[in-house]
Design an enzyme around this catalytic site. Structure first.
Site, PDB file in Angstrom:
ATOM      1  N   ILE A  53       0.805  -1.218   0.000  1.00  0.00           N
ATOM      2  CA  ILE A  53       0.000   0.000   0.000  1.00  0.00           C
ATOM      3  C   ILE A  53       0.841   1.272   0.000  1.00  0.00           C
ATOM      4  O   ILE A  53       0.302   2.375  -0.007  1.00  0.00           O
ATOM      5  CB  ILE A  53      -0.956   0.041   1.212  1.00  0.00           C
ATOM      6  CG1 ILE A  53      -0.172  -0.134   2.514  1.00  0.00           C
ATOM      7  CG2 ILE A  53      -2.035  -1.027   1.074  1.00  0.00           C
ATOM      8  CD1 ILE A  53      -1.018  -0.014   3.770  1.00  0.00           C
ATOM      9  N   GLU A  61       5.193   3.024  -0.534  1.00  0.00           N
ATOM     10  CA  GLU A  61       6.628   2.859  -0.647  1.00  0.00           C
ATOM     11  C   GLU A  61       7.294   4.207  -0.433  1.00  0.00           C
ATOM     12  O   GLU A  61       6.794   5.234  -0.895  1.00  0.00           O
ATOM     13  CB  GLU A  61       7.012   2.305  -2.022  1.00  0.00           C
ATOM     14  CG  GLU A  61       8.472   1.938  -2.153  1.00  0.00           C
ATOM     15  CD  GLU A  61       8.748   1.091  -3.390  1.00  0.00           C
ATOM     16  OE1 GLU A  61       9.904   0.678  -3.555  1.00  0.00           O
ATOM     17  OE2 GLU A  61       7.812   0.861  -4.170  1.00  0.00           O
ATOM     18  N   GLY A  62       8.397   4.204   0.308  1.00  0.00           N
ATOM     19  CA  GLY A  62       9.086   5.450   0.592  1.00  0.00           C
ATOM     20  C   GLY A  62      10.580   5.282   0.578  1.00  0.00           C
ATOM     21  O   GLY A  62      11.114   4.321   0.011  1.00  0.00           O
ATOM     22  N   PHE A  77      12.750   4.527   2.871  1.00  0.00           N
ATOM     23  CA  PHE A  77      13.407   3.476   3.635  1.00  0.00           C
ATOM     24  C   PHE A  77      12.766   2.110   3.480  1.00  0.00           C
ATOM     25  O   PHE A  77      13.206   1.151   4.109  1.00  0.00           O
ATOM     26  CB  PHE A  77      13.444   3.860   5.119  1.00  0.00           C
ATOM     27  CG  PHE A  77      14.208   5.114   5.371  1.00  0.00           C
ATOM     28  CD1 PHE A  77      15.570   5.183   5.121  1.00  0.00           C
ATOM     29  CD2 PHE A  77      13.566   6.251   5.839  1.00  0.00           C
ATOM     30  CE1 PHE A  77      16.286   6.352   5.348  1.00  0.00           C
ATOM     31  CE2 PHE A  77      14.273   7.414   6.062  1.00  0.00           C
ATOM     32  CZ  PHE A  77      15.637   7.467   5.813  1.00  0.00           C
ATOM     33  N   GLY A  78      11.728   1.969   2.681  1.00  0.00           N
ATOM     34  CA  GLY A  78      11.130   0.659   2.511  1.00  0.00           C
ATOM     35  C   GLY A  78       9.692   0.719   2.053  1.00  0.00           C
ATOM     36  O   GLY A  78       9.190   1.770   1.680  1.00  0.00           O
ATOM     37  N   VAL A  84       5.429  -0.503   2.544  1.00  0.00           N
ATOM     38  CA  VAL A  84       4.377  -0.671   3.543  1.00  0.00           C
ATOM     39  C   VAL A  84       3.324  -1.621   2.991  1.00  0.00           C
ATOM     40  O   VAL A  84       2.919  -1.515   1.832  1.00  0.00           O
ATOM     41  CB  VAL A  84       3.721   0.678   3.903  1.00  0.00           C
ATOM     42  CG1 VAL A  84       2.702   0.496   5.028  1.00  0.00           C
ATOM     43  CG2 VAL A  84       4.763   1.698   4.301  1.00  0.00           C
ATOM     44  N   LYS A 124       5.392  -1.799   8.035  1.00  0.00           N
ATOM     45  CA  LYS A 124       6.468  -1.162   7.277  1.00  0.00           C
ATOM     46  C   LYS A 124       7.716  -2.033   7.329  1.00  0.00           C
ATOM     47  O   LYS A 124       8.232  -2.340   8.400  1.00  0.00           O
ATOM     48  CB  LYS A 124       6.771   0.233   7.829  1.00  0.00           C
ATOM     49  CG  LYS A 124       7.945   0.920   7.124  1.00  0.00           C
ATOM     50  CD  LYS A 124       7.952   2.431   7.311  1.00  0.00           C
ATOM     51  CE  LYS A 124       8.169   2.851   8.725  1.00  0.00           C
ATOM     52  NZ  LYS A 124       8.329   4.327   8.839  1.00  0.00           N
ATOM     53  N   ASP A 155      10.240  16.505   9.534  1.00  0.00           N
ATOM     54  CA  ASP A 155       9.781  16.154   8.186  1.00  0.00           C
ATOM     55  C   ASP A 155       8.258  16.241   8.085  1.00  0.00           C
ATOM     56  O   ASP A 155       7.591  15.312   7.622  1.00  0.00           O
ATOM     57  CB  ASP A 155      10.263  14.753   7.813  1.00  0.00           C
ATOM     58  CG  ASP A 155      10.233  14.507   6.302  1.00  0.00           C
ATOM     59  OD1 ASP A 155      10.176  15.504   5.539  1.00  0.00           O
ATOM     60  OD2 ASP A 155      10.250  13.340   5.877  1.00  0.00           O
TER      61      ASP A 155
END
Length: 374
Positions: free
Chosen positions: A55, A57-58, A60-61, A63, A77, A177
């Site tokens: 569902i 993606e960022g 560091f990985g 989700v 995550k 952030d």
């Protein structure tokens, strides 16, 4: 203690976290709400981390949506750890320790974690309405037509969550952030500030710390981007940008053939100077909204993004401005600060930009659902 069993072996590689290891001693009372999951549990919950369950993606990985054995729907995550820089590992530890200490309606809830060899997992409550970036700035298939009341409630919720971090929690916490994709929304559209992997603390009456610059272009306070000097006013700036996004429905920067790249804070400042603030309000809101309140919200946004950091209000004061408990009629607003060139950002060996894109116009609108868990 559960927290120790989950990541005590990670501290040697993650010294620069938001809460140091000494803070763990105060966590015994929270242990009953924190679960150390096994890898097999999370693998089963996500159908083997299948693509159909992915569902988000960022930096560091990825989700995944998961269904635990007790019927609870969660977001899992999976963190990618870079062996050379240990990026991912530091964020894993920081996220756990920070959120284990924090309890607030407008902060995301961390349910547990898993350490399995080189794999790192964080488990959160599932947010039915994804992120603010998705429902406000995403593609048509993901957008929700937010009325004024919803935007007002979301703005106030985020502001109260930040006021809690900045002023009520000891030691104080700077998120570092704040952006639309890091604001999750539950089934009732209650906002939850998420992603504390970059957060830092301010201890013993310290007003600022010096750190490598990390964050998202368009939300970066200019003094932080240029000098690495991190204060609570750094978050205030990011909140001001976010507030302008919520009111206008526009991304932090977009591109058109006539003007090129145009930043939202520039457009808001021009609207303020020309007494045309209401033109900034998202047309989706319709005609039936409190114009005086809309003007006030935009002005608060501009107060938060002023170039001079000391002129920006503290978050608790910003909340009172938004609710009109503090009258801002006649308050002088100075021009906003802006970092519009990566060359202006302080660079160094430790500098990371997990979310920065040179084309920020697609930065938020192209995010996958729930990417803000990353």
């Amino acid at each position: 203690m559960k927290l120790f069993s989950c990541f005590s072996n990670c501290f040697s590689s993650a010294p620069d976290t938001a809460i140091d290891r000494g803070g763990l001693e105060a966590e015994e009372e929270n242990d009953q709400n924190f679960t150390v999951f096994s890898y097999s549990e999370l693998k089963a919950a996500t159908h083997g981390f299948s693509a159909s369950n992915k569902i988000g993606e960022g930096a560091f990985g990825s989700v995944y949506k998961g269904l635990l054995g007790n019927g609870t729907v969660v977001a899992v995550k999976m963190l990618s750890v870079e062996l050379e820089s240990m990026r991912g590992e530091r964020e894993f530890v920081s996220e756990i320790i920070t959120l284990s200490n924090l309890k607030h309606e407008n902060l995301v809830t961390l349910k547990g974690c898993c350490v399995d060899g080189a794999n790192r997992f964080l488990v959160y409550n599932y947010m039915e309405n994804n992120s603010l970036a998705q429902i406000l700035l995403g593609g048509e298939q993901n957008r929700i037509k937010l009325g004024w009341e919803a935007r007002r409630a979301i703005s106030l919720g985020v502001a109260r969550g930040l006021a809690y971090l900045h002023e009520e929690v000891e030691p104080h916490i700077v998120h570092r952030d704040i952006k639309a994709s890091n604001i999750l929304l539950d089934q009732n559209l209650i906002p939850k500030v998420s992603d504390f992997g970059l957060s830092r603390i301010l201890r013993d009456n310290v007003t600022h710390i010096s750190t490598h610059v990390a964050g998202t272009l368009g939300y970066l306070a200019p003094e932080y981007a240029i000098s690495g000097r991190l204060t609570r006013k750094t978050d205030v700036y990011s909140f001001g940008v976010l507030l302008l996004e919520i009111i206008s429905g526009q991304t932090v920067v977009n591109y058109d053939s006539e003007h090129g790249e145009r930043y939202l804070v520039q457009k808001a400042w021009e609207a303020f100077r020309t007494n045309s603030i209401l033109q900034l309000v998202d047309p989706i809101v319709g005609m039936n909204y409190p114009e005086e309140e809309a003007v006030r919200f935009v002005k608060v946004g501009l107060l938060c993004v002023q170039e001079t950091a000391k002129l920006r209000p503290e978050m608790s004061r910003a909340v009172r401005m938004l609710t009109n408990d503090i009258d801002i009629e006649g308050v002088q607003i100075s021009q906003p600060g802006l970092v519009d060139d990566l060359m202006n950002i302080k660079l160094g060996q430790k500098t990371t930009f997990p979310s920065i894109s040179s084309k920020a116009s697609s930065m938020e609108s192209s995010r996958s659902p729930l990417s803000s868990y990353s």
